[in-house]
Design an enzyme around this catalytic site. Structure first.
Site, PDB file in Angstrom:
ATOM      1  N   CYS A 243       1.014  -1.130   0.031  1.00 58.12           N
ATOM      2  CA  CYS A 243      -0.011  -0.019   0.034  1.00 58.12           C
ATOM      3  C   CYS A 243       0.917   1.334  -0.028  1.00 58.12           C
ATOM      4  O   CYS A 243       1.530   1.485  -0.794  1.00 58.12           O
ATOM      5  CB  CYS A 243      -1.037  -0.242   1.100  1.00 58.12           C
ATOM      6  SG  CYS A 243      -0.276  -0.038   2.735  1.00 58.12           S
TER       7      CYS A 243
ATOM      8  N   ARG B 107      -2.324  -0.827   5.283  1.00 59.16           N
ATOM      9  CA  ARG B 107      -3.552  -1.273   4.619  1.00 59.16           C
ATOM     10  C   ARG B 107      -3.147  -2.690   4.063  1.00 59.16           C
ATOM     11  O   ARG B 107      -4.023  -3.643   4.002  1.00 59.16           O
ATOM     12  CB  ARG B 107      -3.743  -0.432   3.740  1.00 59.16           C
ATOM     13  CG  ARG B 107      -4.595   0.913   4.131  1.00 59.16           C
ATOM     14  CD  ARG B 107      -5.009   1.930   3.082  1.00 59.16           C
ATOM     15  NE  ARG B 107      -3.591   2.656   2.729  1.00 59.16           N
ATOM     16  CZ  ARG B 107      -3.719   3.330   1.786  1.00 59.16           C
ATOM     17  NH1 ARG B 107      -4.754   3.873   1.132  1.00 59.16           N
ATOM     18  NH2 ARG B 107      -2.547   4.183   1.314  1.00 59.16           N
TER      19      ARG B 107
END
Length: 283
Positions: free
Chosen positions: A240, A245
């Site tokens: 990410c 994430r």
């Protein structure tokens, strides 16, 4: 109906409510907003700051094994303690902390489905009192398991010619290069926008429902296995912007779908987008 590969790694709020006093479980809150814990947290939960507690202050890397052992001892965590993580942002940082614990070989880990927001939304109690636990015994891990679950820049460069699944979990605007960060954040952190050549865009939130809880195993299989060609024994790398994430997606693939060769490229776009000579693709 397909079941989660490791159902014990995901617990519901009702389960946690019944295990708040379980001496074998340490509840750990880890948030993007590090001030959130002080405003109220699940009774008995300790706070682990993803930046101050898990990251080395002088090197972009995680703390040394001896500091990890000290962190665990301070929070009453032994090698046999089950660490149950939860947090804000649908558990981004909770999954990141869990992934970091796995780097040091701590295997007894769980995620609270829906995280902090779901607990609050259900009207369950929060407290401000910070628990103090007796110092536990935790031996310094002999090594970190970077090779198993972590990818470095060189690993990703070597992975590109294989055509193996490379999953970009950022927002669509970041993937196309229109944005350098999520829409509501300052657009900083990288000099170039775009994505790693060959990477497929599957935003992290594709894996969760509106309430932040994970989708069913059938739904996840449709997204990642049927949609992206991922499978249990096929190598895959997720990334990410800084690795949080993608830790969320790593948890989905590793624990909910049982994929055994998934690595998280935590250098992610802040490294790739600033790296001299790193190839970038824009649609």
């Amino acid at each position: 109906m397909k079941e989660y590969a490791h159902p014990d790694a995901l617990v519901e709020t009702a389960w946690l409510a019944e295990h708040l006093q379980d001496p074998g479980v340490r509840i750990i809150e880890s948030n993007e907003d590090v001030l959130l814990y002080d405003t109220g947290h699940i009774p008995g939960a300790v706070h682990i700051d993803w930046r101050a507690d898990l990251n080395d202050p002088l090197v972009r890397d995680y703390i040394a094994p001896d500091r990890f052992a000290a962190l665990c001892r301070k929070n009453g965590i032994s090698e046999t303690t089950t660490c149950l993580f939860y947090g804000d942002k649908s558990n981004w940082w909770a999954c990141y902390a869990l992934w970091a614990f796995r780097l040091y070989g701590h295997e007894r880990v769980k995620i609270l489905n829906g995280g902090r927001d779901k607990w609050i939304r259900e009207g369950r109690p929060l407290v401000r009192e910070k628990p103090v636990y007796p110092e536990a015994s935790y031996a310094v891990p002999a090594e970190r398991h970077d090779k198993e679950i972590r990818a470095f820049y060189e690993d990703v460069r070597a992975f590109l010619p294989t055509g193996g699944p490379l999953i970009d979990v950022r927002s669509p605007g970041e993937y196309t290069g229109e944005l350098l960060h999520m829409p509501e954040y300052p657009q900083e952190g990288a000099l170039r926008g775009g994505h790693i050549p060959g990477a497929r865009s599957v935003p992290w939130k594709t894996a969760v429902r509106e309430d932040g809880s994970f989708k069913s195993a059938d739904e996840l299989s449709q997204i990642y296995e049927e949609g992206c060609g991922l499978s249990a024994d096929r190598e895959a790398i997720v990334y990410c912007r800084i690795g949080e994430r993608s830790s969320h997606t790593w948890f989905v693939l590793s624990y909910l779908l049982g994929h055994r060769k998934v690595r998280n490229y935590d250098g992610s776009w802040t490294e790739w987008g600033n790296k001299v000579g790193a190839p970038i693709q824009r649609p």
